[in-house]
Design a protein around this motif. Structure first.
Motif, mmCIF file in Angstrom:
data_model
loop_
_atom_site.group_PDB
_atom_site.id
_atom_site.type_symbol
_atom_site.label_atom_id
_atom_site.label_comp_id
_atom_site.label_asym_id
_atom_site.label_seq_id
_atom_site.Cartn_x
_atom_site.Cartn_y
_atom_site.Cartn_z
ATOM 1 N N ARG A 44 -4.951 1.589 -6.695
ATOM 2 C CA ARG A 44 -3.856 0.722 -6.259
ATOM 3 C C ARG A 44 -3.928 -0.598 -7.013
ATOM 4 O O ARG A 44 -4.968 -1.248 -7.038
ATOM 5 C CB ARG A 44 -3.972 0.468 -4.756
ATOM 6 N N ALA A 46 -3.107 3.382 -0.626
ATOM 7 C CA ALA A 46 -4.462 2.910 -0.325
ATOM 8 C C ALA A 46 -5.427 4.048 -0.675
ATOM 9 O O ALA A 46 -5.037 5.057 -1.275
ATOM 10 C CB ALA A 46 -4.551 2.504 1.139
ATOM 11 N N GLN A 47 -6.686 3.864 -0.284
ATOM 12 C CA GLN A 47 -7.707 4.862 -0.638
ATOM 13 C C GLN A 47 -7.367 6.255 -0.089
ATOM 14 O O GLN A 47 -6.872 6.379 1.035
ATOM 15 C CB GLN A 47 -9.039 4.386 -0.043
ATOM 16 N N LYS A 79 0.831 -1.231 0.000
ATOM 17 C CA LYS A 79 0.000 0.000 0.000
ATOM 18 C C LYS A 79 0.852 1.263 0.000
ATOM 19 O O LYS A 79 0.327 2.380 0.052
ATOM 20 C CB LYS A 79 -0.925 0.027 1.215
#
Lengths: 785, 785
Positions: A272, A438-439, A182
């Motif tokens: 991602r 990541a988000q 990540k």
């Protein structure tokens, strides 16, 4: 895959396995040109075979694809016990002989290769600094993935084959290490291909991940954000089948990596990616003895170390060893001279593309000095000592922001969610962002797909990433709360040992120092209290070789700037810097700070009252920001209330100056130490950490018997800053009392002062208890002029 | 769920939230019976609100189900910053007032409750020993699941609600902690219900597991062997909906646990069950201010600590604080006196079923002394010093096997796959098996669904499980390689701090000591070399309070037996025992060993040559098995070759005896120390660890200036045992040279001996280099009589 490739893969594999077994067992008769005799076998059989054939298989197949695809690749062997395998592969591809010319690619060299392994004066049994191609010590387990990601950051053309052992996979650091994906940017970073090597057993137990249903394992890897490719082998599988299936799997994985990178680098992907990973199931001790003394060995924990332990004592074991060695058909692999035949090494890439020879595994070759700004520009203006206040780490943050701007590809900041808390922010975020794949939500601040700050709530990850980053030739800094740096004690130990051993390896080039910035330190834990109070990392650090460790306690912003400029220029050290983040008084101009830091310690003449040419009555020393502030407040009280006491005031920034010359290269000579600390006057020393560290560093000094140290005595709680120093008898009042107790002939005026200070201490504690804050008048006891 | 229950759940939740906010902010006007004024607000606003409402919600709902199902339950709050929540719940259910009678359940008590929080002289801001119902310190993060499993072992009737913070979830120890479910036996152990609390943010960053797709999260939990139940809430959700949905989820989870246990206990299941777990997604700072100064706070990292930081300085913040507090409608929750109204606390279980009052969280209440065998029965026969050889840990293993037989439910052995390697096996496996609830194959040995030995390749897990086991009233031992115990340095620190703080909490009953057995120590790493050589754990340990730590270096099997018998009887300590596992000479009969260990140190009169009533020329001291063997070999050389030197030989088992009386309760008085070590004779001290530790412990002693210590100097590699002591100048020859260098008037005979020993050292090294083993004749230099 073509038949020929399969033959070549198998030749390499058999050769590497043969050479690995040879290292464990043989001291003579390296290619079995005669019947194996007892005296051909080493007297001490040491080493670990269990994991080796799997490591060798991966190495062989990686070779093929490096050649085919012109990859730049690094190999990380998480199962460090696989040392003989790493060495065997390096010998096969020629790197070993280039690094160690005596270990030639012939019978003589092969004999040397075998004899040196795990032997006194030889090489360690694990992958180690001595091993070409390794950045990953095979001692302690758990850090392979963190090292792999550290190596991949800012190396967009690099592919890291990271073999994760199934024992190692049970450790905490490895279990969270998977989340490195990540934090990897597919555009500006390289690729990590994790290969989870399930050979099923540890020393004496099954490996956990080999004993869960395959569906769970697949879920786990998907949960970690990977797309797993599983390849399973039994001991009875035909070699051709093994190579075909493993080769296909590795090809698929590299295809997916290439696709991910292409998409990302074409600007087509914002999400991602789900990176591939391999699971390689294979028997422990694969290709080794199936049974020994009637007990199963291959495919069991009994193959962990030396599958035939009695090869020297039992004719049966000796014959079994010979059969085992001959099963690799060495005559087909090596020529008469003992050199590998062309087909054996046909798959090896050339030059720097050999994984054993890649400069990424000898990062000093790639290291460029940082472009550092002139730190004068960040100095705090200090008109007179104590006249200005500043937050030392915030000042450093402004400097680091400029370091980041000037070194956009070779410098990173690592920290466990504390870069802001430690006050390096907001400045560093004016120069960069936190890298996060990541988000990202609209609410987020300073998160981006690429950035110089790496934050994850795992000190293990921070340290492991930074180690991987440094070992591949870059620069960085790890900032953490002082107390919780103990989480990585063991990693620090291993890295220090790596540096120490590397210094003995002539072909290893110098790498950038590992720099710690420890803030939110023991004296300023108002929020968090006792659990967050531990200055003991320093005690641990000074156990390691004096060639490696440096400890600095800058006591204000300008000394911190000067210290860090020095640290970022240094190589092959571990620099531990402890600094405050709270507003606190500033003592030195930038020029004074530079001079002071270059000396490492020195007197503060404006604070002392000694006369020229006369010894003082007492020496007052301090190391650390809070202790120095308390000591300077104590000197102010003394100047006002007991001016007849001649004091000398010393601040120590470089702790290693206290040690003897013969104990540490920074150590003061005894003459210089005596000149500063005298040989017979009482010394009151206010120290940042546990007081006995100062005793330990100075016990050989002439005046040690008169040394009295105040420091953290493991007395803590959630309380005010001044209450903390009171609790540990490090406060200004106690320091004055300590002086009065040790300077004779004081008379009634001193007795009165002593009583007054004593009462003040009691009142100060009571006030804090009642009001929840420090008695405001305490500030009046600070440098009264 | 009935409407009334929902009302009651909400009342508890609001009350707990109100009391939590009150603790952070208020020093007066606790129930807002008048308008909130600046002076009602604390001068220092400390504490962490972000995680608290989630913790309180879980607590309220657990209460309901404990009552309904008559559960025995323990609550572990991984997000330790949730301290105010834990305290609030304990006050609501009455436990707090029972433990702290001054904190009454009325306005006065509530004021005290608020004022003491995070205040000097008050209570810490985290869950801590002072917190009723807690076995889990909220300082360092990462150990909640390990503690939970440790608590559940051998407690078949216990349900552990283990809240895992999403910050904590990023740490390594927690990431591997999930695998605890493979070591839990559903028949003989209790249940752990992990509740992953995703509130989305850490101090300054998003939490990783809150930022991966839900599908990945579900896979991850399934991969860990759990069946996840996800409940997600937004800030805008109606309270009734929150309670209904969370209540249903918790009910489902407990139903599944009950079904698993029923099936297993009916003997119907052999396979490992898939235990449920909950994911609770809720906004950080839930129910707190939505926005402050125009920036979003609820649902962001800004709610981590004090959402309204300027409540004392800004009228706007003050009013916002009042609105926030009133939003919980305190008048509906508390009566005129300030006591909770019946409906507010209607759901609380009674007596010991209250999670704050469970004796499992005050394990000393449940602790029973171990039934220990007479260790005489396990003694090694020693006819004369050095006449017998034995493996100390193997002898201890036979004793531990009997301890296990006699204490089948209250004693466990923990280790990272090293119980066999450390030679406690095979003996312990005659008494028990390794507990393992993953797949078992026919090949496996000593693996079973239930057993007393817990092995996982994670020192973090071993330590965390053992802590949880001890804190809930049981006994155990952690065996590990000496070097890698540094992996848990920080956990040791936290546990030592827990013990130290607990000693100040009158209602906490004594728990069993945490016992380390460190073997495969620094001097015997022939296989593994430099990375496995680090005796520095002792340096770390002695930093902690002398009330807590004990360090023992038994030098043979009988002293190890006597030491461990003592350790297993002790409470509230951390006992660190270092012992060898290799065959080595035995020195004391059992009776001598008992006497020696009870003194902690003493002379070995048969080894020295001093005459009665006269001071010796030199004192020869040793601590540790290898140093003592070398020292005794040195004395043999001296007796033969320099019998005119009067020697006194001392062995130290209890390292803390070296410290001063005022520094450690075990410390020798100065008079006794002087009597043993003299005040003016040279002392040569051969030490197991880093030499400066002995200096640190003795720097206040009269004869310190004459103390000369040999120990591990960070010189190591893969080599033979004797080469290791040579490398570090701890060998018998060097020790004799040290004596000759310090005892005056020796003459030519001594000069010759000195030269001979010097040559021997060089030859010994060369022999080892050449032959890969120690020169056999070295044994001749061992106690020649």
């Amino acid at each position: 895959m073509r038949e020929q490739q399969i033959r070549q893969l198998d030749a390499w594999w058999r050769a590497a396995n043969y050479l690995s077994v040879g290292q464990i067992y043989l001291r003579d008769n390296p290619l079995l040109r005669r019947e194996l005799a007892v005296d051909d076998v080493k007297p001490r059989l040491l080493g670990h075979f269990g994991t080796v054939p799997g490591l060798n298989l991966i190495y062989a197949h990686a070779n093929r694809l490096i050649r085919e695809r012109d990859l730049s690749a690094l190999y990380i062997a998480g199962p460090g016990h696989g040392g003989p395998g790493m060495v065997a592969n390096a010998w096969l591809d020629g790197t070993y002989t280039e690094r160690y010319p005596a270990v030639t690619r012939d019978l003589t060299g092969m004999t040397r290769l075998f004899r040196q392994f795990s032997a006194p004066g030889g090489i360690p049994s694990h992958a180690a600094p001595e091993t070409p191609g390794s950045i990953h010590e095979g001692g302690e387990l758990g850090y392979s993935l963190s090292h792999a990601y550290g190596a991949a950051f800012d190396n967009p053309d690099l592919t890291v084959f990271c073999v994760v052992g199934d024992g190692e996979a049970e450790t905490g650091p490895l279990a969270t290490g998977w989340h490195g994906n990540k934090f990897l940017n597919p555009v500006s970073d390289g690729a990590v291909l994790p290969i989870l090597h399930l050979n099923g057993w540890k020393i004496a137990n099954p490996a956990l991940l080999a004993r869960i249903p395959e569906e769970e394992l697949v879920n786990l890897m998907r949960g970690y954000g990977h797309d797993p490719i599983i390849v399973s082998f039994e001991a009875t599988d035909a070699a051709e089948d093994v190579h075909r299936r493993f080769g296909d799997a590795l090809e698929t994985a590299l295809d997916r990596i290439a696709a991910i990178q292409r998409t990302a680098r074409d600007g087509a992907a914002a999400d991602r990616p789900v990176w591939p990973m391999l699971v390689l199931r294979s028997p422990k001790g694969w290709t080794g003895p199936v049974e020994v003394d009637g007990l199963p060995v291959e495919g069991t924990w009994r193959a962990h170390q030396v599958p035939l332990p009695s090869a020297r004592d039992s004719e049966e074991h000796l014959r079994q060893l010979e059969d085992w060695l001959r099963s690799y058909r060495p005559d087909e692999l090596f020529d008469d001279s003992g050199a590998p035949l062309p087909d054996t090494v046909a798959l090896a890439p050339g030059g720097d593309h050999r994984m054993s020879a890649t400069p990424h595994a000898n990062g000093g070759l790639l290291r460029q000095d940082l472009d550092l700004p002139d730190f004068h520009g960040f100095a705090v203006e200090v008109e007179s000592p104590g006249a200005a206040d500043a937050q030392a780490t915030a000042v450093l943050g402004r400097y680091l922001a400029e370091v980041i701007r000037r070194n956009p590809r070779t410098f990173r900041l690592f920290g466990p969610d504390e870069t802001a808390s430690n006050r390096l922010a907001p400045a560093v975020y004016e120069a960069t962002d936190k890298q996060w794949n990541a988000q990202i939500l609209d609410l987020d601040e300073h998160l981006a797909r690429a950035g110089r700050v790496m934050e994850v709530l795992s000190e293990h990850q921070c340290q492991g990433w930074l180690e991987g980053y440094l070992l591949t030739g870059r620069h960085g800094l790890f900032n953490s709360y002082e107390a919780f740096i103990h989480i990585v004690d063991s990693m620090f130990n291993q890295h220090a040992k790596w540096l120490e051993a590397s210094a003995q390896v002539p072909w290893r080039a110098s790498i950038a120092s590992l720099n710690y910035l420890l803030s939110s330190h023991v004296w300023r834990q108002d929020h968090n209290g006792f659990t967050h109070q531990d200055p003991g990392f320093l005690d641990l650090v000074v156990n390691k070789s004096s060639d490696i460790v440096r400890v600095y306690l800058p006591f204000d912003a300008n000394t911190l700037l000067s210290t860090y400029d020095h640290c970022l220029r240094s190589v092959d050290y571990v620099n531990v810097v402890v600094a405050g983040k709270q507003d606190s008084p500033q003592w030195m101009t930038m020029d004074e700070a530079i001079l002071h830091c270059s000396r490492g310690l020195g007197t503060l003449p404006w604070a002392g009252t000694e006369s020229d040419g006369e010894e003082p009555d007492v020496v007052l020393a301090a190391a650390g920001d809070v202790p120095t502030e308390e000591m300077l407040a104590a000197t102010a009280i003394l100047r006002e209330r007991a001016p007849e006491i001649a004091t000398r005031v010393i601040n120590v920034v470089d702790l290693m100056r206290l040690q003897s010359e013969d104990a540490h290269p920074h150590g003061l000579s005894d003459a210089d130490f005596d000149g500063l600390f005298t040989t017979d006057r009482p010394i009151i020393f206010a120290f940042h950490g546990y007081p006995w560290l100062i005793h330990r560093l100075t016990y050989k000094r002439n005046n040690h018997a008169n040394l009295h140290v105040r420091g953290y005595k493991e007395k803590g709680t959630t309380t005010t800053p001044f209450d903390m120093v009171l609790l540990n008898d490090l406060d200004r009042f106690q320091l004055v009392i300590d002086v009065l107790d040790r300077v004779p002939g004081a008379g009634e005026r001193h007795a009165t002062l002593r009583q007054e200070l004593h009462d003040w201490r009691i009142e100060a504690r009571a006030y804090t208890r009642e009001h929840g804050e420090d008695e405001p008048a305490i500030a009046d006891w600070r440098w009264p002029e």
